[in-house]
Design a protein around this motif. Structure first.
Motif, short mmCIF file in Angstrom:
data_model
loop_
_atom_site.label_atom_id
_atom_site.label_comp_id
_atom_site.label_asym_id
_atom_site.label_seq_id
_atom_site.Cartn_x
_atom_site.Cartn_y
_atom_site.Cartn_z
N GLU A 167 8.29 3.45 -7.99
CA GLU A 167 6.88 3.07 -7.93
C GLU A 167 6.64 1.87 -7.02
N ASP A 168 7.70 1.21 -6.61
CA ASP A 168 7.58 0.10 -5.66
C ASP A 168 7.54 0.57 -4.22
N GLN A 198 0.84 -1.18 0.00
CA GLN A 198 0.00 0.00 0.00
C GLN A 198 0.88 1.24 0.00
N ALA A 199 0.76 1.99 -1.07
CA ALA A 199 1.49 3.25 -1.20
C ALA A 199 0.65 4.38 -0.63
N VAL A 247 12.09 3.26 -2.26
CA VAL A 247 13.05 3.20 -3.36
C VAL A 247 13.32 4.62 -3.84
N SER A 248 14.56 5.02 -3.75
CA SER A 248 14.93 6.38 -4.17
C SER A 248 15.39 6.37 -5.62
N MET A 305 12.83 -9.23 -4.10
CA MET A 305 12.52 -8.20 -5.08
C MET A 305 13.81 -7.67 -5.69
N LYS A 306 13.80 -7.47 -6.99
CA LYS A 306 14.97 -6.93 -7.70
C LYS A 306 14.51 -5.86 -8.67
N SER A 307 15.48 -5.16 -9.21
CA SER A 307 15.19 -4.07 -10.17
C SER A 307 14.11 -3.14 -9.63
N LEU A 308 14.26 -2.77 -8.40
CA LEU A 308 13.25 -1.93 -7.76
C LEU A 308 13.24 -0.53 -8.37
#
Length: 127
Positions: free
Chosen positions: A89-90, A39-40, A125-126, A83-86
């Motif tokens: 938007e994640d 949830q963002a 994720v920055s 999780m990879k390639s974050l």
């Protein structure tokens, strides 16, 4: 009393990886399926991944397909979300959930399919 406890969240740069853990505590715990949701800020909770143990069926949201893997260590009663390639938007609070009752063979994409939830872990994720 059974509880789910997530860990592994944090701050990561775009392109990075994280592994979230969800540990079930309590004397007895069993589930038919486990799921991860997120949830963002300002958004509704959304499905990320799920796995049904009896059939082995695994499902992923389109937004994360190919970038995340759900797995478990049954001996430790722990479920993981690799999780990879974050990307930014994640960024969200990630929740694990357990389905302990009902059917066990189909995909479970709705929050209402699950009856036990963890408290969530923040992933940022920055760019």
């Amino acid at each position: 009393q059974v509880q789910l406890v997530e860990s592994g969240g944090g701050l990561v740069q775009a392109g990075g990886s994280l592994r979230l853990s969800c540990a079930a505590s309590g004397r007895t715990f069993s589930s038919l399926a486990m799921g991860w949701f997120r949830q963002a800020p300002g958004k509704e909770r959304e499905f990320v991944a799920s796995k049904a143990w009896i059939t082995g069926r695994t499902d992923y949201a389109d937004a994360v397909k190919g970038r995340v893997t759900i797995s478990r260590d049954s001996t430790e009663n722990t479920v993981y979300l690799q999780m990879k390639s974050l990307n930014p938007e994640d960024t969200a609070v990630y929740y694990c959930a357990a389905r302990r009752f009902g059917s066990s063979g189909s995909g479970y994409y709705s929050a209402t399919d699950y009856d036990l939830w963890g408290q969530g872990t923040q992933v940022t994720v920055s760019s």
